[in-house]
Every structure is written in C-alpha cells, then in structure tokens.
Motif scaffolding. Structure first.
Motif, short mmCIF file in Angstrom:
data_model
loop_
_atom_site.label_atom_id
_atom_site.label_comp_id
_atom_site.label_asym_id
_atom_site.label_seq_id
_atom_site.Cartn_x
_atom_site.Cartn_y
_atom_site.Cartn_z
N GLY A 23 0.85 -0.79 0.08
CA GLY A 23 0.43 0.21 0.07
C GLY A 23 0.85 1.16 0.14
N LEU A 24 2.12 1.56 0.39
CA LEU A 24 2.67 2.52 0.29
C LEU A 24 3.63 3.05 -0.06
CD1 LEU A 24 5.15 3.74 3.45
CD2 LEU A 24 6.39 3.64 1.11
N VAL A 25 3.97 1.69 -1.63
CA VAL A 25 4.37 2.31 -2.50
C VAL A 25 3.22 2.53 -3.61
CG1 VAL A 25 3.92 -0.39 -3.29
CG2 VAL A 25 6.07 1.84 -4.01
N ARG A 26 2.51 2.03 -3.09
CA ARG A 26 1.01 2.57 -4.26
C ARG A 26 0.61 4.14 -3.99
NH1 ARG A 26 -0.83 -3.70 -3.82
NH2 ARG A 26 -2.26 -2.87 -1.95
N PHE A 27 1.03 3.96 -2.47
CA PHE A 27 0.46 5.64 -2.05
C PHE A 27 1.17 6.72 -3.07
CE2 PHE A 27 0.10 8.85 1.07
CZ PHE A 27 -1.35 9.42 1.01
N TYR A 28 2.47 6.66 -2.63
CA TYR A 28 3.53 7.16 -2.79
C TYR A 28 3.97 7.06 -4.16
CZ TYR A 28 3.39 8.47 2.41
OH TYR A 28 3.20 9.12 3.63
N GLY A 29 4.39 6.41 -5.10
CA GLY A 29 4.34 6.19 -6.20
C GLY A 29 4.31 6.67 -7.01
N PRO A 30 3.30 5.96 -7.82
CA PRO A 30 2.75 6.90 -8.99
C PRO A 30 2.53 8.35 -9.41
CG PRO A 30 1.38 5.57 -7.64
CD PRO A 30 2.11 5.68 -6.52
N GLU A 31 2.12 9.37 -8.14
CA GLU A 31 2.57 10.93 -8.24
C GLU A 31 4.24 11.13 -9.01
OE1 GLU A 31 1.80 13.27 -5.58
OE2 GLU A 31 -0.73 13.07 -6.01
N LEU A 32 5.38 10.38 -8.46
CA LEU A 32 5.92 10.28 -7.97
C LEU A 32 7.03 10.17 -9.89
CD1 LEU A 32 8.27 8.35 -5.29
CD2 LEU A 32 8.11 11.36 -6.42
N VAL A 33 6.78 8.69 -10.56
CA VAL A 33 6.54 8.28 -11.91
C VAL A 33 5.91 9.54 -12.14
CG1 VAL A 33 5.79 6.78 -13.56
CG2 VAL A 33 7.06 6.33 -11.26
N GLN A 34 4.49 10.21 -12.00
CA GLN A 34 4.13 11.63 -13.05
C GLN A 34 4.54 12.50 -12.91
OE1 GLN A 34 -1.11 12.21 -13.19
NE2 GLN A 34 0.30 13.40 -11.36
N ARG A 35 5.51 12.59 -12.14
CA ARG A 35 6.54 13.72 -12.15
C ARG A 35 7.69 13.33 -12.71
NH1 ARG A 35 5.22 17.52 -7.73
NH2 ARG A 35 3.81 17.09 -6.61
#
Length: 317
Positions: free
Chosen positions: A112-124
């Motif tokens: 859950g943590l990587v799914r919460f924090y990760g996508p926005e980093l990739v989007q950036r």
C-alpha cells in the motif's frame, strides 16, 4: 423588442457552445504557453501534461518492468519492480529506489505504501524501483544490506537500457526499509561502491538508527535480534546507521509518529542529530496522532506527507 429584453438576449447568446469551446481552447493554450510551465516542460520533463492526474495509479502513468532479477539469482526475494514514465522524456530520468519494511523478516515490494507514494513520483518524471530482499531469520545481517547494494549496482549498470540517470538516486524506505536506506547511504561498508556517490537524498520513515538499546533492553526487539542473528550483541553497533562519522552525508528527510510503539521515536531523533553533527542537511517531520504509519487522521496527514516527500525529492536534484 424593448431595450431591456435586447440586453438580456445579448447576454444569453454570448456563451454559445462554439464560444464556450473557443474559450476553453484559449484557456488551454494559455496554460500550455505560460512561460513558467513551458520552461518546466522543456527543462525538467517532470510535468508531462498540462493537467496532472489526481491520485494517479501506476497503470495510469507507468510502464512496469516487474520481477527483474538484480543479483544473478533465481531467488524470488532478489527481484525488483521498475516503474518508468509512460511519456518517455528526452533525457535520462532520475531514480527513486523504494525499500519496504516488515521487521527484516516480512513485507513485499508491492504494498500500500508504494502504491500511495509511487505513482505521483512517476507522474512527475521519476523512475521508481521497488526492491525485495532476502528475509530473516533465514538470512541475517548483512544479507539484506548486500541485496540493497546489489540492486543499486544493477540499476546503475543497466541505466542506459532503461533510460535512467545513473548519477541521480534517491532512496526511500519505511521501518526496516528506513534502516536499510540509511545504512546504504551512511555506512563505511559501501563507501567505495559506485552507486554510493549517486545518492542525492534519503527518505527515512521511522527507521531504526541504533540497534544497541533495542537488542539489549529488558523487553528486546525480537525482529532486530532475528535480523542480526545469534551474534546480535556484537553486531548491533556495526549494523547501526549512526555509528561512525560519514563524510558529507546526503540530505535526509526523516518522518516519524510520536506514538510509534514499534520503533521508538527517539531512533529518528538520534539519526537526525547524528546527521547534523556530521554536517548534513536534515529535515524532520513529527507526525502527531500517529503510530507506526500515517493516515488521513494524523497531523500532518498522509496526503500532506506525500507532498512533502515529493518536494524533498525534487529539491535534491
């Protein structure tokens, strides 16, 4: 038609569908051509569209390379998932490496943590690697740390293949993963590794910084003892990120909950002081109403902390 009726008719006909469409296009064009946004698109490739997705998922923004064997092994624990921006930038992308928690004897790179924090980093515009590693008690210190080192070496060696910036790595770990990322960035053990010089920053969520009081306490931390193995008393200092004096440590963002009953908050504060004493830059976020993790009810909230993490990662470029 009276003068009043003519005015009302003029107002009602002003926003026809064609006029609304034209206005929308003009606004969109103005957004795209705003100098600040244009510069950001040209120079950074972190804003990939004029309108960013709200709460994106990996499937929205990432091309996923999963279960990559990073250490020449068939052990499923020595694999990583690599999330690359779907919109491929014109230059190599910086890399964030996430290492999961779980007391060194549980946990997974998909959580859950990587799914919460990760996508926005990739989007950036960042690539994100999430690592699995061998677990205690079957594997003990320094096996987990060596797996982290092997994974970082793999990513750096294959940077050109995946379009990564081999000289720009930010580490991000929670709990046991927090200890592993701090150790990778600070320990003398890995000082000569090529990837060490590429670490630009470290995000540490409530990680252990000094094992000595944990393994020797009246009520010892059994997960820490499992990680260190039967020789835990002699290895406690060696495995602790705060032993030794690092030269020019990378910037750290340390986040902890004031009511954490798993890893004492003093562990985060000890690491912060150690970094300051070593001349390092450190930011500390104290989270009220929080234990070993954050939510919408903590202060700051998990969403607030995500923004702080994003800002920190951006600041260490």
């Amino acid at each position: 038609m009276t003068r009043r009726l003519r005015r009302e008719a003029a107002r009602s006909s002003r926003w026809t569908p064609w006029a609304l469409a034209g206005l929308t296009a003009a606004v969109a064009l103005a957004i795209v051509l705003t100098p600040g946004l244009r510069d950001e698109l040209d120079e950074r490739s972190h804003v990939l569209t004029a309108k960013a997705l709200v709460n994106p998922t990996f499937s929205d923004v990432a091309t996923i390379n999963d279960n990559l064997a990073y250490c020449g092994s068939s052990d499923r624990h020595q694999t990583l998932d690599l999330y690359l921006p779907k919109v491929v930038p014109s230059r190599p992308v910086p890399l964030v490496v996430y290492i999961h928690g779980g007391g060194w004897r549980a946990g997974d790179k998909v959580n859950g943590l990587v799914r919460f924090y990760g996508p926005e980093l990739v989007q950036r515009g960042y690539a994100l690697a999430a690592i699995d590693y061998r677990l205690a008690p079957g594997s003990v210190f320094p096996a987990q740390n060596e797996d982290v080192s092997c994974a970082l070496g793999y990513l750096q060696h294959n940077a050109a293949r995946y379009g990564l910036d081999s000289g720009h790595i930010t580490l991000f770990g929670d709990s046991a993963g927090g200890q592993l990322v701090a150790y990778a960035a600070l320990s003398e053990r890995y000082r000569s590794q090529p990837w060490r010089a590429a670490i630009r920053g470290v995000v540490d969520f409530y990680g252990v910084s000094d094992f000595r009081p944990l393994v020797s306490a009246i009520k010892p931390d059994h997960s820490a003892r499992f990680y260190l193995g039967s020789n835990y008393l002699n290895l406690a200092a060696e495995a602790s990120p705060v032993t030794g004096r690092p030269v020019a440590p990378p910037p750290f963002l340390i986040v902890y909950g004031v009511h954490d009953g798993v890893v004492p908050p003093a562990q985060s504060l000890l690491l912060a002081q150690h970094l300051r004493d070593s001349g390092g830059r450190v930011e500390v976020i104290r989270v009220d109403k929080a234990g070993h993790g954050f939510s919408a009810r903590t202060a700051p909230t998990a969403s607030d902390i995500r923004e702080r993490v994003n800002g920190f990662v951006l600041s260490v470029e």
